[in-house]
Design a protein around this motif. Sequence first.
Motif, PDB file in Angstrom:
ATOM      1  N   HIS A 545      27.825   9.087  11.661  1.00 26.78           N
ATOM      2  CA  HIS A 545      27.153   8.817  12.867  1.00 26.78           C
ATOM      3  C   HIS A 545      25.494   8.645  12.219  1.00 26.78           C
ATOM      4  O   HIS A 545      24.486   9.245  12.839  1.00 26.78           O
ATOM      5  N   ASN A 546      25.485   7.949  11.141  1.00 27.81           N
ATOM      6  CA  ASN A 546      23.841   7.850  10.418  1.00 27.81           C
ATOM      7  C   ASN A 546      23.530   6.369  10.742  1.00 27.81           C
ATOM      8  O   ASN A 546      22.422   6.318  10.397  1.00 27.81           O
ATOM      9  N   TRP A 547      24.479   5.557  11.533  1.00 27.52           N
ATOM     10  CA  TRP A 547      24.007   4.293  12.111  1.00 27.52           C
ATOM     11  C   TRP A 547      24.649   3.870  13.400  1.00 27.52           C
ATOM     12  O   TRP A 547      25.388   4.305  13.471  1.00 27.52           O
ATOM     13  N   CYS A 548      23.764   2.939  14.055  1.00 27.95           N
ATOM     14  CA  CYS A 548      24.296   2.433  15.210  1.00 27.95           C
ATOM     15  C   CYS A 548      23.689   0.988  15.636  1.00 27.95           C
ATOM     16  O   CYS A 548      22.556   0.873  14.880  1.00 27.95           O
ATOM     17  N   PHE A 549      24.188   0.399  16.458  1.00 29.49           N
ATOM     18  CA  PHE A 549      23.836  -0.896  17.063  1.00 29.49           C
ATOM     19  C   PHE A 549      22.774  -0.368  18.381  1.00 29.49           C
ATOM     20  O   PHE A 549      23.364   0.578  19.057  1.00 29.49           O
ATOM     21  N   VAL A 550      21.655  -1.016  18.283  1.00 30.97           N
ATOM     22  CA  VAL A 550      20.916  -0.896  19.562  1.00 30.97           C
ATOM     23  C   VAL A 550      20.343  -2.349  20.107  1.00 30.97           C
ATOM     24  O   VAL A 550      20.305  -3.394  19.160  1.00 30.97           O
ATOM     25  N   PRO A 551      20.021  -2.535  21.213  1.00 28.31           N
ATOM     26  CA  PRO A 551      19.961  -1.364  22.251  1.00 28.31           C
ATOM     27  C   PRO A 551      21.284  -1.032  22.963  1.00 28.31           C
ATOM     28  O   PRO A 551      22.111  -1.995  23.092  1.00 28.31           O
ATOM     29  N   GLU A 552      21.526   0.251  23.041  1.00 24.82           N
ATOM     30  CA  GLU A 552      22.728   0.715  23.315  1.00 24.82           C
ATOM     31  C   GLU A 552      23.360   0.073  24.657  1.00 24.82           C
ATOM     32  O   GLU A 552      24.370  -0.273  24.838  1.00 24.82           O
ATOM     33  N   GLU A 553      22.510  -0.269  25.704  1.00 28.19           N
ATOM     34  CA  GLU A 553      22.869  -0.745  26.994  1.00 28.19           C
ATOM     35  C   GLU A 553      23.450  -2.132  26.910  1.00 28.19           C
ATOM     36  O   GLU A 553      24.235  -2.756  27.816  1.00 28.19           O
ATOM     37  N   TRP A 554      23.030  -2.594  25.840  1.00 26.64           N
ATOM     38  CA  TRP A 554      23.407  -4.343  25.652  1.00 26.64           C
ATOM     39  C   TRP A 554      24.793  -3.965  24.606  1.00 26.64           C
ATOM     40  O   TRP A 554      25.769  -4.732  24.831  1.00 26.64           O
ATOM     41  N   ALA A 555      24.735  -3.153  23.440  1.00 23.97           N
ATOM     42  CA  ALA A 555      25.778  -2.880  22.713  1.00 23.97           C
ATOM     43  C   ALA A 555      26.914  -2.470  23.031  1.00 23.97           C
ATOM     44  O   ALA A 555      28.016  -3.205  22.595  1.00 23.97           O
ATOM     45  N   ALA A 556      27.028  -1.475  23.886  1.00 22.33           N
ATOM     46  CA  ALA A 556      28.051  -0.848  24.098  1.00 22.33           C
ATOM     47  C   ALA A 556      29.164  -1.608  24.848  1.00 22.33           C
ATOM     48  O   ALA A 556      30.345  -1.739  24.399  1.00 22.33           O
ATOM     49  N   PRO A 557      28.695  -2.477  26.096  1.00 16.78           N
ATOM     50  CA  PRO A 557      29.833  -3.181  26.639  1.00 16.78           C
ATOM     51  C   PRO A 557      29.928  -4.655  25.830  1.00 16.78           C
ATOM     52  O   PRO A 557      31.419  -4.983  25.894  1.00 16.78           O
ATOM     53  N   ILE A 559      30.623  -4.508  22.524  1.00 17.03           N
ATOM     54  CA  ILE A 559      31.590  -3.876  21.619  1.00 17.03           C
ATOM     55  C   ILE A 559      32.946  -3.874  22.390  1.00 17.03           C
ATOM     56  O   ILE A 559      33.800  -4.527  21.723  1.00 17.03           O
ATOM     57  N   GLU A 560      33.048  -3.713  23.790  1.00 17.11           N
ATOM     58  CA  GLU A 560      34.282  -3.643  24.369  1.00 17.11           C
ATOM     59  C   GLU A 560      34.845  -4.873  24.386  1.00 17.11           C
ATOM     60  O   GLU A 560      36.080  -5.022  24.391  1.00 17.11           O
ATOM     61  N   ARG A 561      33.814  -5.904  24.998  1.00 14.18           N
ATOM     62  CA  ARG A 561      34.375  -7.266  25.093  1.00 14.18           C
ATOM     63  C   ARG A 561      34.755  -7.870  23.825  1.00 14.18           C
ATOM     64  O   ARG A 561      36.122  -8.476  23.744  1.00 14.18           O
ATOM     65  N   ASP A 562      34.264  -7.480  22.826  1.00 21.02           N
ATOM     66  CA  ASP A 562      34.544  -8.163  21.569  1.00 21.02           C
ATOM     67  C   ASP A 562      35.829  -7.708  20.855  1.00 21.02           C
ATOM     68  O   ASP A 562      36.701  -8.205  19.971  1.00 21.02           O
ATOM     69  N   ARG A 563      35.969  -6.087  21.213  1.00 19.19           N
ATOM     70  CA  ARG A 563      37.246  -5.470  20.550  1.00 19.19           C
ATOM     71  C   ARG A 563      38.483  -6.250  21.345  1.00 19.19           C
ATOM     72  O   ARG A 563      39.375  -6.537  20.705  1.00 19.19           O
ATOM     73  N   LYS A 564      38.285  -6.737  22.491  1.00 18.29           N
ATOM     74  CA  LYS A 564      39.427  -7.181  23.225  1.00 18.29           C
ATOM     75  C   LYS A 564      39.718  -8.664  22.620  1.00 18.29           C
ATOM     76  O   LYS A 564      41.021  -8.905  22.717  1.00 18.29           O
ATOM     77  N   ILE A 565      38.780  -9.416  22.267  1.00 11.17           N
ATOM     78  CA  ILE A 565      38.956 -10.784  21.505  1.00 11.17           C
ATOM     79  C   ILE A 565      39.534 -10.494  20.270  1.00 11.17           C
ATOM     80  O   ILE A 565      40.566 -11.091  19.794  1.00 11.17           O
TER      81      ILE A 565
END
Length: 569
Positions: A545-557, A559-565
Amino acid sequence: MCLTMSTLAQKAKTVTLRLVETSDVHGAFFPYNFIEQRPMRGSLARVSTYLKQQRQTYGDRLILMDNGDILQGQPTCYYTNFVKPTLKNVAAEVMNYLKYDAEAIGNHDVETGHKVYDKWIKELNCPTLGANIIDTKSGKPYVEPYLMLEREGVRIAVLGMLTPAIPNWLHESLWSGMRFEEMVGCARQWVKTLREKEQADVVVGLFHSGWEGGICTEQYDEDAAKKIAEQVEGFDVIFFGHDHTVHQSTTNGVLCLNPSCNAVNVAEATLKLRVSNNGKGKGRRSVKIIEKTGRIVDISNEAVDEDFVKHFQPQMDSVQAFVNRQIGTFAKTIRSRDAFFGSAPFCDYIHELQLEHTGADISFNAPLQFNTEIKAGPVTVSDMFKLYRYENQIYVLRMTGREVRQMLEMSYDQWVNTMKSPDDHIMLVSESTLGDQQRLGFKNFSFNFDSAAGIDYEVDVTKPNGQKVRILQLSDGRPFEEDQWYRVAMNSYRGNGGGELLTRGAGIDKDSIPARIEYMSERDQRYYLTQKIEREGNVEARALHNWCFVPEEWAAPAIERDRKILFKE
């Protein structure tokens, strides 16, 4: 005595040749995948069935060639390469059993080191070819440049070459005493020899180099098959590989074929030739190709050759015993796919090893498997080939903070889209690569998607390329300084310039990289990971947990869309 035209016509005959290529087999010899512990889709055990059928028709007019990258990929190879190196190399045994006529060298064959591939070359019954692999002492090819065969009056030349990009990936110790010539000029030189001196009727290229792309410099192209077909006169067929991409075309009159990888397919060329006595000098015949066809043959539907399996059962049993050894236990399942979307146990466990083993400040690592997992419960040697796919060493390089950030910027620029709205992709995905064996839905090669450990940072997916990464601090709380020197751990592929993250990314001159290397491990990465798991026993692989994608409100949804693809989740 005067021969009439009809008499000459009677003396003419038609000869049909069947040329077959395997490429990038990567240890897929036997019908069982010793990594995944399941039947293998493709294998040389299936190719053996196909060859038996073909030889019934063509006899010695079937010419069988392999195009390299055969010594790495499965525990089968690793066992005789490194665990039991005094045994005859299993790749040589299999090739000799199948009666290959020629072998080219691949970059992953060179990666095994002189001790392994020099021994393998000696154990083969067929010649190993590499016209552009030059012995620095003699100035001549390190192996045979070409092979001459004669079948029913037809003289066939097979010219072998290897991508010259080897120094961009492998330390010089692995290819000491060798240099690699640019392929187009080398091909032009040798074709002239084959046509004029050897009087070849058919010239075949056997190139461990992709169609086009890869690393391109002023000196050479990594993937040069297309350029050779377009620019070098004299080839009839070019078999190639390296890029793991099925290809079939006719370019500038040259039949160009690539079967892809893992012995799922073979490339097959059929040449029909008219052979006649032209009455000139010592009865020399006139040979003309009157028909030329090619295809990629799916081998996965062939039955496994039971004679092949019976012959190699002792080797299979030895490898099975080797990979079945339990080395520890995992508390939770870890998956490679998670590493594309943030800090994840699969990659971070390797980061931990690199930092612990070397005492480096920072670690770089990419997921080398697109979609694999190690399940919770007992962990065996076979799982180590999932966790770490290649026989890379561990390196430590001196880098400035600025170079570290710039290297990360290039990595994420290849990995992450610049989002313009919340509905955009977060990954750089491409529908055209969903069936590509190397990209698998990503626009770029995922084995170049390096994350880092030892530093805390954010990746802002709304920022343009070159401005996405913001490094906050070292993970131990020290400030991160762009002008400060750091000891940075990475694998040997990356540390030698592989993926160009050090050169085009960090801006380090290629020739200065060797002076930056402070440490090179004696053994491969997988060996040290195995030791780490054996020491720990019950492993709690965790995300750092030393890095993450931001802004989270854009990144989190997103990520879920691209996981499905990408993964159909």
